[in-house]
Write an enzyme that holds these catalytic residues in place. Structure first.
Site, PDB file in Angstrom:
ATOM      1  CB  SER A 164      -0.968  -0.053   1.186  1.00 22.90           C
ATOM      2  OG  SER A 164      -2.004   0.877   1.042  1.00 22.90           O
TER       3      SER A 164
ATOM      4  CG  HIS B 244      -5.527  -1.345  -1.234  1.00 24.32           C
ATOM      5  ND1 HIS B 244      -5.050  -2.536  -0.753  1.00 24.32           N
ATOM      6  CD2 HIS B 244      -4.902  -0.360  -0.530  1.00 24.32           C
ATOM      7  CE1 HIS B 244      -4.171  -2.289   0.223  1.00 24.32           C
ATOM      8  NE2 HIS B 244      -4.055  -0.974   0.358  1.00 24.32           N
TER       9      HIS B 244
END
Length: 243
Positions: free
Chosen positions: A134, A170
């Site tokens: 991330s 994501h």
């Protein structure tokens, strides 16, 4: 022991549920460690939780994962002050640097304050394998999409730029991610980029993408480019499943 070439594995994964601890090291992170080519000893893996404010619980979870995986784990924290006397020597002494998720804007600000970004480039060029999830994926790129500023996602454009692409994380699990990433590339805010579904990583040598890798069947990575009409063009990439 440096990798053969500057190496980054940028992911939307790298950990999996554990029956014993909160998390276990996932196939993507194990692959990143394998890329360091360490033999005859435990690989030295440094964990950075800057993006979540060096939360003690997150760092504790890392040590649980490292012990279970057989890594020689250590960490670099910056709050409230660096936990090591020489940040440069500490990072250059690693086989792998693993960066956790959270606020990529906060991470980049703290790294700038402490000169960590320059050291990361030096470590990368020296063959230390860089990986992360991330925020720990976006940071190596020129920028990407982030919730660092609130629940409505925004662009971040001041990544370290080790990789001259933007990065979408994501991509399949947060509804704002895909359309905003495409919009920002279409309007020129972000350059051509690569995006990853949850559980997928991008393996780069130097600035070239070697392959996309997945911890989960059916997940993929994507190339997103600005088309001739000023629209975004998305191409699903062949993605190899790790076991």
């Amino acid at each position: 022991m440096p990798a053969d070439a500057p190496t980054i594995l940028a992911t939307s994964g790298g950990v999996v549920p554990s029956p014993r601890n909160k998390w276990s090291v996932g196939p993507l992170t194990r692959y990143a460690v394998d890329l360091a080519g360490v033999t005859g000893r435990a690989p030295r893996v440094c964990f950075l939780a800057t993006a979540c404010g060096d939360q003690p619980a997150v760092i504790r979870d890392f040590y649980d994962m490292a012990q279970e995986a057989g890594f020689h784990g250590n960490h670099l924290s910056l709050f409230a002050m660096p936990n090591v006397d020489d940040v440069r020597a500490h990072l250059l002494g690693q086989d792998v640097v693993w960066v956790w998720g959270g606020s990529v804007a906060g991470l980049l600000a703290m790294w700038e304050l402490h000169g960590v970004g320059d050291v990361m480039r030096e470590a990368w060029e020296a063959g230390v394998v860089l990986t992360g999830v991330s925020a720990g994926s976006i940071c190596w790129h020129s920028g990407g999409t982030t919730d660092s500023f609130g629940p409505d996602l925004r662009a971040v454009t001041n990544g370290l730029g080790l990789l001259p692409y933007s990065n979408g994380v994501h991509y399949d699990s947060e509804e704002q991610r895909r359309p905003l990433f495409q919009q920002l590339i279409a309007d020129g805010t972000l350059p051509t980029g690569y995006a990853t579904d949850d559980g997928v990583g991008l393996h780069y040598q130097g600035t070239a993408l070697v392959e996309a890798l997945s911890e989960q069947d059916g997940k993929a990575a994507y190339l997103v480019e600005r088309g001739p009409g000023g629209n975004a063009v998305e191409t699903r990439l062949d993605t190899r499943l790790l076991t």
